[in-house]
Design a protein around this motif. Sequence first.
Motif, PDB file in Angstrom:
ATOM      1  N   ILE A   3       0.854  -1.186   0.000  1.00  0.00           N
ATOM      2  CA  ILE A   3       0.000   0.000   0.000  1.00  0.00           C
ATOM      3  C   ILE A   3       0.890   1.236   0.000  1.00  0.00           C
ATOM      4  O   ILE A   3       1.677   1.444   0.913  1.00  0.00           O
ATOM      5  CB  ILE A   3      -0.955  -0.018   1.206  1.00  0.00           C
ATOM      6  CG1 ILE A   3      -1.922  -1.188   1.043  1.00  0.00           C
ATOM      7  CG2 ILE A   3      -1.697   1.300   1.337  1.00  0.00           C
ATOM      8  CD1 ILE A   3      -2.820  -1.423   2.218  1.00  0.00           C
ATOM      9  N   ASN A  47      -6.873   6.001  -8.404  1.00  0.00           N
ATOM     10  CA  ASN A  47      -6.635   4.572  -8.256  1.00  0.00           C
ATOM     11  C   ASN A  47      -5.773   4.248  -7.030  1.00  0.00           C
ATOM     12  O   ASN A  47      -4.695   3.667  -7.147  1.00  0.00           O
ATOM     13  CB  ASN A  47      -5.996   4.022  -9.537  1.00  0.00           C
ATOM     14  CG  ASN A  47      -6.050   2.528  -9.602  1.00  0.00           C
ATOM     15  OD1 ASN A  47      -6.918   1.906  -8.996  1.00  0.00           O
ATOM     16  ND2 ASN A  47      -5.124   1.940 -10.323  1.00  0.00           N
ATOM     17  N   ASP A  49      -4.362   2.570  -3.430  1.00  0.00           N
ATOM     18  CA  ASP A  49      -4.158   1.194  -2.974  1.00  0.00           C
ATOM     19  C   ASP A  49      -5.060   0.848  -1.791  1.00  0.00           C
ATOM     20  O   ASP A  49      -5.250  -0.336  -1.479  1.00  0.00           O
ATOM     21  CB  ASP A  49      -2.703   0.991  -2.557  1.00  0.00           C
ATOM     22  CG  ASP A  49      -1.751   1.293  -3.698  1.00  0.00           C
ATOM     23  OD1 ASP A  49      -1.972   0.777  -4.807  1.00  0.00           O
ATOM     24  OD2 ASP A  49      -0.790   2.053  -3.478  1.00  0.00           O
ATOM     25  N   ALA A  50      -5.572   1.856  -1.096  1.00  0.00           N
ATOM     26  CA  ALA A  50      -6.458   1.658   0.062  1.00  0.00           C
ATOM     27  C   ALA A  50      -7.279   2.923   0.271  1.00  0.00           C
ATOM     28  O   ALA A  50      -6.920   3.996  -0.228  1.00  0.00           O
ATOM     29  CB  ALA A  50      -5.648   1.344   1.314  1.00  0.00           C
ATOM     30  N   ASN A  74     -13.801  -2.395  -7.288  1.00  0.00           N
ATOM     31  CA  ASN A  74     -12.471  -2.974  -7.128  1.00  0.00           C
ATOM     32  C   ASN A  74     -12.387  -3.679  -5.773  1.00  0.00           C
ATOM     33  O   ASN A  74     -11.908  -3.108  -4.801  1.00  0.00           O
ATOM     34  CB  ASN A  74     -11.398  -1.893  -7.248  1.00  0.00           C
ATOM     35  CG  ASN A  74     -10.014  -2.481  -7.379  1.00  0.00           C
ATOM     36  OD1 ASN A  74      -9.765  -3.616  -6.981  1.00  0.00           O
ATOM     37  ND2 ASN A  74      -9.103  -1.703  -7.925  1.00  0.00           N
ATOM     38  N   VAL A  77      -9.261  -3.592  -3.202  1.00  0.00           N
ATOM     39  CA  VAL A  77      -8.788  -2.402  -2.497  1.00  0.00           C
ATOM     40  C   VAL A  77      -9.281  -2.446  -1.052  1.00  0.00           C
ATOM     41  O   VAL A  77     -10.486  -2.485  -0.815  1.00  0.00           O
ATOM     42  CB  VAL A  77      -9.271  -1.104  -3.180  1.00  0.00           C
ATOM     43  CG1 VAL A  77      -8.943   0.117  -2.344  1.00  0.00           C
ATOM     44  CG2 VAL A  77      -8.654  -0.973  -4.569  1.00  0.00           C
TER      45      VAL A  77
END
Length: 127
Positions: A3, A47, A49-50, A74, A77
Amino acid sequence: MEIKKILLVDDDIDLLEQNKVLLESRGYKVVTAENGAKGWEVFQKENPDAAIIDLIMEEMDSGFILCHRIKKSNPGVPVFIVTSAPYTTGFKFSASTNEEKEWLKCDGILNKPIVLEELVAKLKNMR
């Protein structure tokens, strides 16, 4: 998955900035939004990562809605819900069972104020 970029969504601008600075001090790139609708726009554009999302913002369910939208678009995520509801209502939110995670669509719940070490530990466990 490591992340690196985190979406932080909260309608409390002071907390938003404070948590952004704290996460950046730990090496994360942080993108922010002050409500659920902007959070969705930033998520699609950046976009991350978390995501770390305040539960109750401009509308009572906007945190839930954003969480569900992210997980639908998604599922990989990690999404964490942040709330002060236990202090104000006495109701304890939990995402400790598979049933609760399925209903909430989040990977964890953090109480406000966020304890940075707890959050960083949860993020590292998602790798």
